[in-house]
Design a protein around this motif. Structure first.
Motif, mmCIF file in Angstrom:
data_model
loop_
_atom_site.group_PDB
_atom_site.id
_atom_site.type_symbol
_atom_site.label_atom_id
_atom_site.label_comp_id
_atom_site.label_asym_id
_atom_site.label_seq_id
_atom_site.Cartn_x
_atom_site.Cartn_y
_atom_site.Cartn_z
ATOM 1 N N MET A 52 9.209 -13.902 -38.686
ATOM 2 C CA MET A 52 10.024 -15.021 -39.143
ATOM 3 C C MET A 52 11.508 -14.679 -38.956
ATOM 4 S SD MET A 52 10.025 -16.850 -42.917
ATOM 5 C CE MET A 52 8.424 -17.625 -42.666
ATOM 6 N N PRO A 53 12.306 -15.627 -38.454
ATOM 7 C CA PRO A 53 13.733 -15.353 -38.281
ATOM 8 C C PRO A 53 14.380 -14.942 -39.599
ATOM 9 C CG PRO A 53 13.114 -17.365 -37.133
ATOM 10 C CD PRO A 53 11.925 -16.947 -37.938
ATOM 11 N N ASP A 96 0.129 -21.295 -44.456
ATOM 12 C CA ASP A 96 -0.095 -19.926 -44.944
ATOM 13 C C ASP A 96 0.741 -18.908 -44.172
ATOM 14 O OD1 ASP A 96 -1.867 -20.883 -46.806
ATOM 15 O OD2 ASP A 96 -3.666 -20.420 -45.639
ATOM 16 N N MET A 97 1.053 -19.232 -42.902
ATOM 17 C CA MET A 97 1.892 -18.341 -42.105
ATOM 18 C C MET A 97 3.381 -18.669 -42.233
ATOM 19 S SD MET A 97 -0.230 -17.387 -38.645
ATOM 20 C CE MET A 97 -1.060 -18.929 -38.254
ATOM 21 N N GLY A 98 3.707 -19.606 -43.154
ATOM 22 C CA GLY A 98 5.109 -19.801 -43.500
ATOM 23 C C GLY A 98 5.824 -20.952 -42.835
ATOM 24 N N VAL A 99 5.078 -21.929 -42.286
ATOM 25 C CA VAL A 99 5.728 -23.086 -41.659
ATOM 26 C C VAL A 99 5.145 -24.367 -42.250
ATOM 27 C CG1 VAL A 99 6.224 -24.324 -39.528
ATOM 28 C CG2 VAL A 99 6.127 -21.826 -39.513
ATOM 29 N N LEU A 100 6.023 -25.289 -42.642
ATOM 30 C CA LEU A 100 5.601 -26.572 -43.187
ATOM 31 C C LEU A 100 5.812 -27.663 -42.142
ATOM 32 C CD1 LEU A 100 7.257 -26.340 -46.731
ATOM 33 C CD2 LEU A 100 4.982 -25.546 -46.026
ATOM 34 N N ILE A 101 4.733 -28.396 -41.826
ATOM 35 C CA ILE A 101 4.812 -29.529 -40.916
ATOM 36 C C ILE A 101 4.164 -30.732 -41.595
ATOM 37 C CG2 ILE A 101 4.909 -28.178 -38.782
ATOM 38 C CD1 ILE A 101 1.903 -28.590 -38.447
ATOM 39 N N GLY A 102 4.134 -31.877 -40.931
ATOM 40 C CA GLY A 102 3.536 -33.071 -41.499
ATOM 41 C C GLY A 102 2.350 -33.546 -40.699
ATOM 42 N N LYS A 103 1.699 -34.577 -41.221
ATOM 43 C CA LYS A 103 0.583 -35.212 -40.519
ATOM 44 C C LYS A 103 0.828 -36.716 -40.465
ATOM 45 C CE LYS A 103 -2.785 -33.557 -43.078
ATOM 46 N NZ LYS A 103 -4.161 -33.304 -43.558
ATOM 47 N N GLY A 104 0.234 -37.368 -39.479
ATOM 48 C CA GLY A 104 0.386 -38.809 -39.350
ATOM 49 C C GLY A 104 -0.604 -39.373 -38.366
#
Length: 465
Positions: free
Chosen positions: A1-2, A419-427
């Motif tokens: 992670m940066p 769980d690996m630290g990235v939040l995205i969305g669904k649609g």
């Protein structure tokens, strides 16, 4: 992670267990229904593109509170303006003349082309779209509205009629709205490899002669059929997002909106651009999404990124259409609130100073081209689309059938990415697409981390399958 130099405060408040007890007991049941993840994320603090949970775990936010945190969480310059305004004046209504409201309206109007110069401030995108429907009907004297299937224009009783996705509809009276076929060149019946204004095209073949888009002609034909069979001879207006948001960055053929606007105006209607998700430079190439289609709407609605997360929306229209609104009295207690106007004004300043539109173009184009490589690598990625940092990744069982990937599979990938630290969305109409709409301050290093996590999550799912 940066890396990130920011040090969050330690959470010392309510326990996670107690929060969930209250959420289930005292919050509306819909709150639990829309809670993401099997193991919810308990957000404690944010800074720019980063979020921390109550345990101190850091997340890279690639959804931005549904494309709302435009310049970054708790941007220092915006925060300073908010604190200064809070010390000066929290609230008074628009029946008084306050400097923040006038200053912001002038600043916002200057960013839109003539004759879009009259601003009405609201508290949300739903309210702005609700108001646009009323204005369109008052101005034209007509009633019927048109929207595109798969669209989302709000959750009020009025805008629910415009929204064309059954997941967001209730069995209550709302009418006067007809949804025509969405010109979706990936999932729809027609589409090719040159249709979209995007760095990434569909994997479908294209046999169109030079300078012609047969898919566009077919979808316009569907609109013509809607006029012929489902609408009266005169209409009030046409709503379209320049790129569909809840639909996960669904894009249309390049000339579709031009021809649709012409047909609507021939029938007495006005054209409304819903910029709630695409506005304020998110598409990269332009400040407003409609500019990428080379059209001029009669009304523009906006919210979400307008104030970087502070509740606010707006409608901008022409003096002629605004004049029709004076037939009655319309009052908004919180619209134009001095806190909201000061924050929104600061957000516009930061967008200019930080170059967020250009960053959206550079980082977004990079993301799209790299995601296209993942599409070529993984059989279950059917489509990658969008502009700037308005991106959708449509998941399928296989590329031949284009059958939407199952909800269980989508959730597996969604959970593992978190769980690996990235939040995205669904649609998407079938919940088959991932939405990538991060704060517009993200870097290429952030993009690389997201790409690595997303690739690993998909590969892990494929290995299990």
């Amino acid at each position: 992670m940066p890396p990130c130099d920011f040090k969050p405060l330690k959470h010392q408040g309510m326990s996670k267990q107690r929060m969930m007890e209250i959420r289930k007991l005292n919050c509306h049941p819909m709150t639990m229904k829309v809670t993401s993840y099997k193991s919810p994320v308990f957000i404690h603090q944010g800074h720019m593109q980063w979020l921390w949970d109550t345990d101190g775990k850091r997340y890279l936010d690639f959804f931005a509170g549904v494309a709302t945190v435009s310049v970054g969480h708790c941007h220092p310059k915006v925060t300073a303006v908010a604190v200064a305004q809070m010390k000066r004046l929290w609230h008074t209504t628009c029946i008084y003349v306050t400097p923040p409201l006038q200053e912001y309206c002038e600043k916002l109007a200057s960013l839109l082309p003539d004759p879009l110069k009259v601003v009405y401030l609201t508290n949300s995108g739903s309210e702005a779209n609700d108001l646009a429907m009323l204005m369109a009907r008052l101005h034209t004297g007509n009633y019927d509205m048109i929207s595109l299937r798969g669209s989302y224009h709000g959750g009020s009783q009025q805008t629910m009629a415009l929204t064309s996705n059954s997941a967001f509809k209730y069995p209550v009276a709302n009418g006067g709205c007809t949804a025509t076929m969405c010109p979706d060149v990936f999932r729809g019946p027609w589409g090719g490899s040159h249709c979209r204004d995007s760095p990434v095209q569909t994997i479908r073949t294209c046999d169109c002669p030079q300078g012609q888009c047969m898919a566009n002609d077919k979808y316009i034909g569907q609109l013509d059929e809607t006029f012929a069979t489902s609408l009266p001879s005169r209409v009030a207006g046409f709503f379209a997002e320049p790129i569909q948001g809840m639909g996960a960055a669904v894009q249309y053929p390049k000339d579709y909106l031009k021809q649709a606007y012409q047909r609507v105006r021939e029938r007495g209607g006005v054209c409304i651009a819903d910029e709630v998700q695409t506005g304020f430079g998110r598409t990269g190439s332009h400040f407003w999404g409609f500019q990428g289609h080379e059209v001029m709407p009669d009304i523009v609605t906006m919210a979400k990124g307008i104030a970087g997360g502070f509740p606010m929306g707006a409608l901008v229209t022409t003096p002629e259409i605004a004049a029709a609104f004076s037939k009655g009295a319309h009052f908004n207690t919180y619209g134009g609130n001095p806190m909201a106007c000061s924050i929104a004004s600061s957000v516009l300043d930061v967008m200019k100073e930080d170059g967020t539109q250009q960053n959206s173009l550079v980082v977004g184009t990079y993301l799209l081209t790299e995601l296209a490589k993942l599409r070529d690598k993984h059989e279950i990625i059917g489509d990658v689309r969008g502009k700037g940092l308005q991106i959708g990744v449509e998941m399928v069982e296989d590329k031949v059938s284009r059958t939407p990937l199952s909800p269980a599979a989508m959730n597996d990938i969604f959970e593992e990415t978190k769980d690996m630290g990235v939040l995205i969305g669904k649609g998407g109409v079938y919940g088959q697409s991932f939405r990538v709409q991060p704060p517009m301050c993200v870097t290429k290093d952030d993009a690389d981390y997201f790409l690595a996590v997303f690739d690993r999550s998909i590969q892990n799912y494929m290995d299990r399958r």
